[in-house]
Write a protein that holds these residues in place. Structure first.
Motif, PDB file in Angstrom:
ATOM      1  N   LEU A 122      22.215 -74.213 -10.319  1.00 54.32           N
ATOM      2  CA  LEU A 122      21.798 -75.607 -10.187  1.00 54.32           C
ATOM      3  C   LEU A 122      22.823 -76.576 -10.766  1.00 54.32           C
ATOM      4  CD1 LEU A 122      17.983 -75.422 -11.017  1.00 54.32           C
ATOM      5  CD2 LEU A 122      19.152 -75.122  -8.829  1.00 54.32           C
ATOM      6  N   VAL A 127      16.114 -79.762 -16.422  1.00 56.98           N
ATOM      7  CA  VAL A 127      14.770 -79.222 -16.197  1.00 56.98           C
ATOM      8  C   VAL A 127      13.991 -79.406 -17.497  1.00 56.98           C
ATOM      9  CG1 VAL A 127      13.393 -77.173 -15.736  1.00 56.98           C
ATOM     10  CG2 VAL A 127      15.507 -77.553 -14.471  1.00 56.98           C
ATOM     11  N   MET A 169      20.350 -69.641 -13.961  1.00 57.54           N
ATOM     12  CA  MET A 169      20.320 -70.716 -12.977  1.00 57.54           C
ATOM     13  C   MET A 169      21.157 -71.926 -13.386  1.00 57.54           C
ATOM     14  SD  MET A 169      16.291 -70.605 -11.796  1.00 57.54           S
ATOM     15  CE  MET A 169      16.565 -71.867 -10.549  1.00 57.54           C
ATOM     16  N   LEU A 450      11.875 -74.707  -7.426  1.00 51.49           N
ATOM     17  CA  LEU A 450      12.405 -73.664  -8.297  1.00 51.49           C
ATOM     18  C   LEU A 450      11.582 -72.389  -8.305  1.00 51.49           C
ATOM     19  CD1 LEU A 450      13.185 -75.930 -11.390  1.00 51.49           C
ATOM     20  CD2 LEU A 450      14.667 -75.422  -9.442  1.00 51.49           C
ATOM     21  N   ASN A 453      13.198 -68.854  -6.890  1.00 50.51           N
ATOM     22  CA  ASN A 453      14.289 -68.306  -7.707  1.00 50.51           C
ATOM     23  C   ASN A 453      13.786 -67.837  -9.073  1.00 50.51           C
ATOM     24  OD1 ASN A 453      16.327 -68.594  -5.823  1.00 50.51           O
ATOM     25  ND2 ASN A 453      16.895 -70.643  -6.506  1.00 50.51           N
TER      26      ASN A 453
END
Length: 535
Positions: A122, A127, A169, A450, A453
């Motif tokens: 990402l 997040v 990620m 998300l 993943n």
């Protein structure tokens, strides 16, 4: 099918969402605009922004091409790849392919119309995670930097899993802590960590959260990464006092039977010694009832008598009495030694029936009621009618520290608390409660980009055995921090027999002295009174 007006598309989407059992924001969407537009790229971008409000990203927009009279442009966007998207926001559009209407028709590039949109990397996008500090799932420690104490959250089974996902990620993480930590699970969805998801203040929530039907309606849940049941924490049984070691060898009826046997044996010995009046060989300690009682008592205690019997019939009975008393003494000494060195424990509470009959107070978090079995069972009804509601770890602390309370909670949390309090030389006893299995997962906003993943990485962590590794690591750190030497007690270990282990013998001796003194006073008073009567 839509037009250049955004309201038309919005009405269609709202109509589809009105069927929640059929709506799937991750499905493949095709938007067709059937008119030539002056700015088709801008129109496609506005459509993507409208679809983003409904968490739709697997979408292509078909708009007639301005350059060719018989061609259709295929527009799409990538949420985390410039120039069309950045960190899940629409920044532009991409012409994925073009349909040429010549002959039977063909694609110009012949690419996949729905390629993977969400990359594993990402690129440092932010997040936000809504969490509640709760050992051993989300834990923290204080680090001193620039004369300030900074609280860092990087420990705990759930936290370790999330940080593993964030590292793979390539996400920049931030944490939110709800104001009301009292009603997190599962009483009210609008409060706590799940409330942050509803208010769009967080992207993901975790802290030993369990899956249920209400949450599945409003949120996306990840794959389950933890299974647990319920365990009762109850006071451990106290050992019997050492002075009771002698009395616990036989039951009360058996002790009574032995004393009756001594009296009967003394009477039988007296009868045999006086069976033939003309035989006066067994004189002295066998002629009176009191003497016979003393002899039987001596044999019973395993000490010698003042004089052995002479007559044959009394010898036979005396030998039989010695054999019997020897057998009783052997059993008694074997058991009393084990009771003195390794004392037994009182009745341990190991079932709901024992808990109810014990009369101690008990309580637990109200949300646990959802995981209890059939509430029509009289035991569950009794538990629910007299339970004390608890929040946080108040019940567990009371059950462990004061040992006058019982509570039920998740088995994983109980295992952690058992390891934690064992460092403080405390003892925790548990028994299993029949219940529905608790399924622990993380929660995201409905239709989150998300989810897929994160599920893939959770499966990878589980297959690699990482949660078990993190769990053991937490326990090892706890032991090192407490600086306690863990000693493994083998089954062959024994305790030395000390003077303190013989308390019951001294208590019995003291009781005998008291009885002897009382009888002695009685004899003096009797003799004095009788002397006055004679005068």
């Amino acid at each position: 099918w839509t037009s250049n007006e955004a309201a038309v598309l919005s009405r269609q989407l709202k109509g589809l969402i009105s069927y929640p059992n059929a709506w799937n924001s991750r499905a493949h969407f095709i938007i067709i605009v059937d008119e030539i537009l002056p700015e088709p790229g801008h129109t496609a971008q506005q459509i993507f922004k409208e679809l983003l409000l409904f968490k739709v990203f697997n979408v292509i927009v078909l708009i007639p091409s301005r350059g060719r009279l018989r061609a259709v442009d295929v527009y799409t966007w990538f949420p985390y790849k410039l120039p069309s998207g950045k960190c899940g926001e629409v920044k532009g559009t991409v012409i994925l392919d073009q349909w040429i209407m010549e002959g039977g028709g063909r694609f110009l590039r012949n690419l996949s119309l729905f390629p993977p949109k969400i990359p594993l990397n990402l690129y440092g996008c932010n997040v936000t995670a809504a969490v509640v500090p709760k050992e051993p799932f989300v834990m923290s420690f204080n680090r001193k930097t620039d004369d300030q104490n900074v609280t860092i959250y990087d420990e705990g089974t759930d936290m370790r899993l999330f940080l593993f996902i964030a590292e793979v990620m390539n996400m920049s993480v931030a944490f939110r802590f709800p104001r009301n930590t009292k009603e997190i699970w599962p009483v009210k969805l609008e409060n706590g960590v799940l409330g942050d998801l509803i208010d769009k203040n967080a992207d993901i929530s975790f802290s030993a959260l369990t899956i249920n039907l209400n949450k599945s309606i409003y949120f996306d849940s990840t794959h389950v990464y933890q299974f647990s049941g319920l365990l009762w924490i109850v006071p451990c049984a106290e050992p019997f006092h050492q002075w009771t070691s002698i009395t616990r060898v036989f039951s009360a009826p058996m002790w009574l039977l032995l004393f009756v046997f001594i009296i009967i044996s003394a009477g039988l010995m007296y009868s045999l010694s006086n069976f033939h009046k003309d035989i006066i060989m067994d004189v002295g300690p066998y002629r009176t009832m009191s003497d016979c009682f003393y002899n039987v008592w001596a044999v019973f205690l395993g000490v010698s008598v003042t004089k052995l019997p002479v007559t044959n019939h009394l010898k036979v009975y005396f030998i039989m009495l010695v054999w019997y008393c020897l057998a009783v003494n052997t059993v008694f000494q074997a058991y009393v030694t084990s009771y003195i060195v390794q004392p037994e424990y009182q009745k341990q509470i190991d079932s709901v029936e024992d808990l109810i009959s014990s009369g101690i107070e008990y309580g637990f978090y109200p949300g646990i009621t959802l995981f209890l079995p059939d509430t029509s069972d009289w035991r569950i009804k009794e538990i629910l009618s007299h339970r004390i509601p608890c929040y946080g770890d108040t019940c567990i602390r009371r059950a462990i520290e004061k040992k006058d309370f019982a509570t039920v909670t998740g088995s994983i949390y109980v295992e952690y608390m058992k390891a934690y309090v064992s460092q403080n030389k405390s003892v925790v006893c548990t028994f299993k409660q029949e219940c529905k299995t608790k399924l622990t997962a993380m929660f995201l906003e409905k239709g989150s980009f998300l989810t897929e993943n994160i599920n893939r990485l959770i499966d990878t962590a589980l297959e690699a055995g990482l949660p078990g590794f993190w769990w053991n690591n937490i326990f090892n750190k706890l032991r090192i921090k407490a600086q306690v030497e863990v000693r493994v007690k083998l089954l062959e270990d024994y305790n030395s027999l000390l003077l303190t282990h013989l308390q019951s013998a001294f208590y019995l001796l003291q009781l005998g002295y008291c009885l002897s003194f009382i009888i002695f006073l009685g004899e003096l008073l009797y003799y004095k009174k009788r002397k006055k009567l004679i005068r």
